[in-house]
Design a protein around this motif. Structure first.
Motif, PDB file in Angstrom:
ATOM      1  N   ILE A 193     -24.848  -3.832  -5.149  1.00 11.06           N
ATOM      2  CA  ILE A 193     -24.205  -3.641  -3.838  1.00 11.06           C
ATOM      3  C   ILE A 193     -22.696  -3.818  -3.963  1.00 11.06           C
ATOM      4  CG2 ILE A 193     -23.926  -4.612  -1.533  1.00 11.06           C
ATOM      5  CD1 ILE A 193     -26.427  -3.044  -1.670  1.00 11.06           C
ATOM      6  N   HIS A 194     -22.255  -4.739  -4.834  1.00  9.59           N
ATOM      7  CA  HIS A 194     -20.823  -5.011  -4.977  1.00  9.59           C
ATOM      8  C   HIS A 194     -20.088  -3.875  -5.675  1.00  9.59           C
ATOM      9  CE1 HIS A 194     -21.513  -8.875  -3.338  1.00  9.59           C
ATOM     10  NE2 HIS A 194     -22.078  -9.403  -4.399  1.00  9.59           N
ATOM     11  N   GLN A 195     -20.825  -2.956  -6.290  1.00  7.82           N
ATOM     12  CA  GLN A 195     -20.200  -1.830  -6.981  1.00  7.82           C
ATOM     13  C   GLN A 195     -19.973  -0.638  -6.056  1.00  7.82           C
ATOM     14  OE1 GLN A 195     -22.416  -0.834 -10.520  1.00  7.82           O
ATOM     15  NE2 GLN A 195     -22.933  -2.960 -10.915  1.00  7.82           N
ATOM     16  N   LEU A 196     -20.523  -0.709  -4.849  1.00  5.20           N
ATOM     17  CA  LEU A 196     -20.416   0.425  -3.930  1.00  5.20           C
ATOM     18  C   LEU A 196     -19.062   0.460  -3.243  1.00  5.20           C
ATOM     19  CD1 LEU A 196     -23.918   0.260  -2.162  1.00  5.20           C
ATOM     20  CD2 LEU A 196     -23.279   1.486  -4.243  1.00  5.20           C
ATOM     21  N   SER A 197     -18.573   1.673  -2.995  1.00  5.79           N
ATOM     22  CA  SER A 197     -17.344   1.825  -2.212  1.00  5.79           C
ATOM     23  C   SER A 197     -17.664   1.587  -0.741  1.00  5.79           C
ATOM     24  CB  SER A 197     -16.786   3.241  -2.390  1.00  5.79           C
ATOM     25  OG  SER A 197     -17.643   4.193  -1.777  1.00  5.79           O
ATOM     26  N   LEU A 227       0.827  -1.208   0.000  1.00  4.79           N
ATOM     27  CA  LEU A 227       0.000   0.000   0.000  1.00  4.79           C
ATOM     28  C   LEU A 227       0.861   1.257   0.000  1.00  4.79           C
ATOM     29  CD1 LEU A 227      -2.873   1.151   0.148  1.00  4.79           C
ATOM     30  CD2 LEU A 227      -2.710   1.013   2.642  1.00  4.79           C
ATOM     31  N   GLY A 228       1.901   1.263   0.831  1.00  4.86           N
ATOM     32  CA  GLY A 228       2.770   2.431   0.912  1.00  4.86           C
ATOM     33  C   GLY A 228       3.451   2.751  -0.406  1.00  4.86           C
ATOM     34  N   THR A 229       3.816   1.709  -1.156  1.00  4.58           N
ATOM     35  CA  THR A 229       4.492   1.924  -2.437  1.00  4.58           C
ATOM     36  C   THR A 229       3.533   2.419  -3.511  1.00  4.58           C
ATOM     37  OG1 THR A 229       6.165   0.233  -1.956  1.00  4.58           O
ATOM     38  CG2 THR A 229       5.853   0.835  -4.266  1.00  4.58           C
ATOM     39  N   VAL A 230       2.375   1.754  -3.649  1.00  3.74           N
ATOM     40  CA  VAL A 230       1.454   2.124  -4.733  1.00  3.74           C
ATOM     41  C   VAL A 230       0.795   3.475  -4.494  1.00  3.74           C
ATOM     42  CG1 VAL A 230       1.012  -0.266  -5.358  1.00  3.74           C
ATOM     43  CG2 VAL A 230      -0.537   0.879  -3.764  1.00  3.74           C
ATOM     44  N   MET A 231       0.850   3.969  -3.256  1.00  5.11           N
ATOM     45  CA  MET A 231       0.339   5.316  -2.986  1.00  5.11           C
ATOM     46  C   MET A 231       1.308   6.371  -3.520  1.00  5.11           C
ATOM     47  SD  MET A 231      -2.612   5.262  -1.323  1.00  5.11           S
ATOM     48  CE  MET A 231      -2.741   6.655  -0.217  1.00  5.11           C
ATOM     49  N   ARG A 232       2.580   5.978  -3.692  1.00  6.09           N
ATOM     50  CA  ARG A 232       3.598   6.919  -4.143  1.00  6.09           C
ATOM     51  C   ARG A 232       4.007   6.720  -5.596  1.00  6.09           C
ATOM     52  NH1 ARG A 232       7.952   5.624  -2.345  1.00  6.09           N
ATOM     53  NH2 ARG A 232       7.523   3.783  -1.096  1.00  6.09           N
ATOM     54  N   VAL A 233       3.964   5.467  -6.044  1.00  6.73           N
ATOM     55  CA  VAL A 233       4.462   5.135  -7.379  1.00  6.73           C
ATOM     56  C   VAL A 233       3.325   4.546  -8.225  1.00  6.73           C
ATOM     57  CG1 VAL A 233       6.156   3.798  -8.668  1.00  6.73           C
ATOM     58  CG2 VAL A 233       6.700   4.603  -6.359  1.00  6.73           C
ATOM     59  N   PRO A 234       3.073   5.103  -9.409  1.00  3.58           N
ATOM     60  CA  PRO A 234       2.003   4.560 -10.251  1.00  3.58           C
ATOM     61  C   PRO A 234       2.283   3.117 -10.665  1.00  3.58           C
ATOM     62  CG  PRO A 234       2.702   6.737 -11.025  1.00  3.58           C
ATOM     63  CD  PRO A 234       3.707   6.298 -10.011  1.00  3.58           C
ATOM     64  N   VAL A 235       1.320   2.253 -10.424  1.00  4.46           N
ATOM     65  CA  VAL A 235       1.426   0.843 -10.791  1.00  4.46           C
ATOM     66  C   VAL A 235       0.116   0.426 -11.449  1.00  4.46           C
ATOM     67  CG1 VAL A 235       1.704  -1.510  -9.925  1.00  4.46           C
ATOM     68  CG2 VAL A 235       3.000   0.347  -8.881  1.00  4.46           C
ATOM     69  N   GLN A 236       0.204  -0.278 -12.563  1.00  2.42           N
ATOM     70  CA  GLN A 236      -1.011  -0.699 -13.266  1.00  2.42           C
ATOM     71  C   GLN A 236      -1.635  -1.949 -12.654  1.00  2.42           C
ATOM     72  OE1 GLN A 236       1.353  -0.293 -17.126  1.00  2.42           O
ATOM     73  NE2 GLN A 236      -0.758  -0.274 -17.851  1.00  2.42           N
ATOM     74  N   ILE A 237      -0.785  -2.934 -12.358  1.00  3.02           N
ATOM     75  CA  ILE A 237      -1.265  -4.221 -11.875  1.00  3.02           C
ATOM     76  C   ILE A 237      -0.569  -4.577 -10.556  1.00  3.02           C
ATOM     77  CG2 ILE A 237      -1.511  -6.693 -12.359  1.00  3.02           C
ATOM     78  CD1 ILE A 237      -3.128  -4.961 -14.238  1.00  3.02           C
ATOM     79  N   GLY A 238      -1.359  -5.008  -9.597  1.00  4.11           N
ATOM     80  CA  GLY A 238      -0.802  -5.511  -8.341  1.00  4.11           C
ATOM     81  C   GLY A 238      -1.120  -6.994  -8.223  1.00  4.11           C
ATOM     82  N   ILE A 239      -0.105  -7.807  -8.000  1.00  7.68           N
ATOM     83  CA  ILE A 239      -0.294  -9.245  -7.783  1.00  7.68           C
ATOM     84  C   ILE A 239      -0.109  -9.500  -6.293  1.00  7.68           C
ATOM     85  CG2 ILE A 239       0.477 -11.573  -8.366  1.00  7.68           C
ATOM     86  CD1 ILE A 239       1.738 -10.391 -10.903  1.00  7.68           C
ATOM     87  N   GLU A 243      -9.984  -3.460  -0.135  1.00  5.79           N
ATOM     88  CA  GLU A 243     -10.994  -2.499   0.337  1.00  5.79           C
ATOM     89  C   GLU A 243     -10.404  -1.104   0.479  1.00  5.79           C
ATOM     90  OE1 GLU A 243     -13.684  -1.686   4.347  1.00  5.79           O
ATOM     91  OE2 GLU A 243     -12.925  -3.701   3.960  1.00  5.79           O
ATOM     92  N   VAL A 244      -9.202  -1.025   1.044  1.00  5.52           N
ATOM     93  CA  VAL A 244      -8.540   0.274   1.191  1.00  5.52           C
ATOM     94  C   VAL A 244      -8.218   0.872  -0.174  1.00  5.52           C
ATOM     95  CG1 VAL A 244      -6.465   1.445   2.039  1.00  5.52           C
ATOM     96  CG2 VAL A 244      -7.589  -0.278   3.459  1.00  5.52           C
ATOM     97  N   LEU A 245      -7.733   0.040  -1.096  1.00 10.58           N
ATOM     98  CA  LEU A 245      -7.358   0.523  -2.425  1.00 10.58           C
ATOM     99  C   LEU A 245      -8.565   1.035  -3.206  1.00 10.58           C
ATOM    100  CD1 LEU A 245      -4.790  -2.219  -3.489  1.00 10.58           C
ATOM    101  CD2 LEU A 245      -4.300   0.194  -3.064  1.00 10.58           C
ATOM    102  N   ARG A 246      -9.746   0.489  -2.939  1.00 10.37           N
ATOM    103  CA  ARG A 246     -10.948   0.918  -3.654  1.00 10.37           C
ATOM    104  C   ARG A 246     -11.264   2.390  -3.401  1.00 10.37           C
ATOM    105  NH1 ARG A 246     -15.756  -3.242  -2.635  1.00 10.37           N
ATOM    106  NH2 ARG A 246     -16.876  -1.558  -3.682  1.00 10.37           N
TER     107      ARG A 246
END
Length: 221
Positions: free
Chosen positions: A147-151, A50-62, A77-80
Motif C-alpha cells: 500500500i505504501h508503494q502506491l501513488s 515545489l515551484g522551483t523543483v518543477m522548473r529546475v532539476p534537483v537531486q536531493i531536497g532537504i 505527496e504532491v512530489l510523488r
C-alpha cells in the motif's frame, strides 16, 4: 552515484527548504562549503520549494516536516506524482512517530535536527546513491506493505474499486479518461501482486482490517 566529469565527481544538486530563517541560513552556509554539493536554491515555504523543483532539476531536497504552508507530508505527496522529482530528506525534530510518518509519506530519509550537521550531509550522500536512511526504523518492515508503494491516484482508484465502481464510473469520479484508468489499474495490480479487481479489493479490505487491529492494540503504523 553521480557521473564524473573529467575524472571529478559531479556535485549533488540540493535544494533546501525550512521555515526557520536561522536554520535556513546556517544550513545554506554548511552546504555551500562542502564540495560534494551544489546548493541550487532555498525556500522558506513548501510552495516555493515545489515551484522551483518543477522548473529546475534537483537531486536531493532537504525539508522541514512542519514547512509552511502545505507541510512536509503534503509536499511529499504532491512530489510523488511528478516525474524527476528530487528524493526528499526530512530534517526535523525526532519526536513521536515522525521518522515513520516521513517514510510512509514517501521520503527517502529522515535526519534528526539533534544530530551533527555532518550526519545530515552524509545522509544526503547516501540518498543520492539510491539508499534509504531511517534511524531506529526497520525499513524492510515498512516497505513490506505494498500500500505504501502506491501513488495518491492509485490509492484513490483502489478505494473507489472497493465500492464496486466500473472503469467508466472510475473515470467519471476521478475525472480522468478510461484509458488512464486502465493504465493505473495495470500498475496497481502489479504493485499489489494481484491479477484482477476482485483480488485487489480483497487486498484492500485485508489491509484495512490489519490497520484497524493494530490501532485497537495501540500499535503505531
Amino acid at each position: 552515484m553521480n557521473q564524473s566529469v573529467d575524472g571529478f565527481a559531479r556535485p549533488i544538486d540540493v535544494m533546501l527548504a525550512d521555515g526557520n530563517p536561522l536554520v535556513l541560513s546556517a544550513l545554506s552556509e554548511i552546504i555551500d562549503r562542502d564540495p560534494r554539493f551544489s546548493l541550487v536554491a532555498t525556500s522558506a515555504t513548501a510552495e516555493g520549494f515545489l515551484g522551483t523543483v518543477m522548473r529546475v532539476p534537483v537531486q536531493i531536497g532537504i525539508i522541514d516536516w512542519g514547512l509552511p504552508v502545505l507541510g512536509g507530508a503534503k509536499l511529499i505527496e504532491v512530489l510523488r506524482e511528478q516525474e524527476n522529482a528530487p528524493r526528499i530528506v526530512v530534517y526535523a525534530e525526532d519526536t513521536g512517530d515522525l521518522p515513520r510518518l516521513a517514510m510512509t509519506a514517501g521520503a527517502a530519509a529522515f535526519a534528526p535536527r539533534s544530530s551533527h550537521a555532518e550526519a545530515l550531509l552524509e545522509t544526503c550522500v547516501d540518498v543520492a546513491a539510491g539508499k534509504m536512511v531511517f534511524p531506529f526504523l526497520d525499513v524492510r518492515e515498512l516497505q513490506s506493505d505494498p500500500i505504501h508503494q502506491l501513488s495518491r491516484k492509485e490509492r484513490a482508484i483502489l478505494e473507489a474499486l472497493s465500492k464496486g465502481l466500473t472503469n467508466r464510473e472510475l473515470a467519471k469520479e476521478l475525472e480522468i479518461s478510461i484509458n488512464t484508468v486502465k493504465f493505473h489499474l495495470s500498475n496497481l495490480f502489479e504493485k499489489l501482486s494481484v491479477k484482477n479487481r476482485a483480488q485487489a479489493i480483497a487486498f484492500y479490505y485485508s489491509s484495512r482490517l490489519a490497520l484497524e487491529r493494530d490501532a485497537a492494540d495501540g500499535i503505531p503504523r
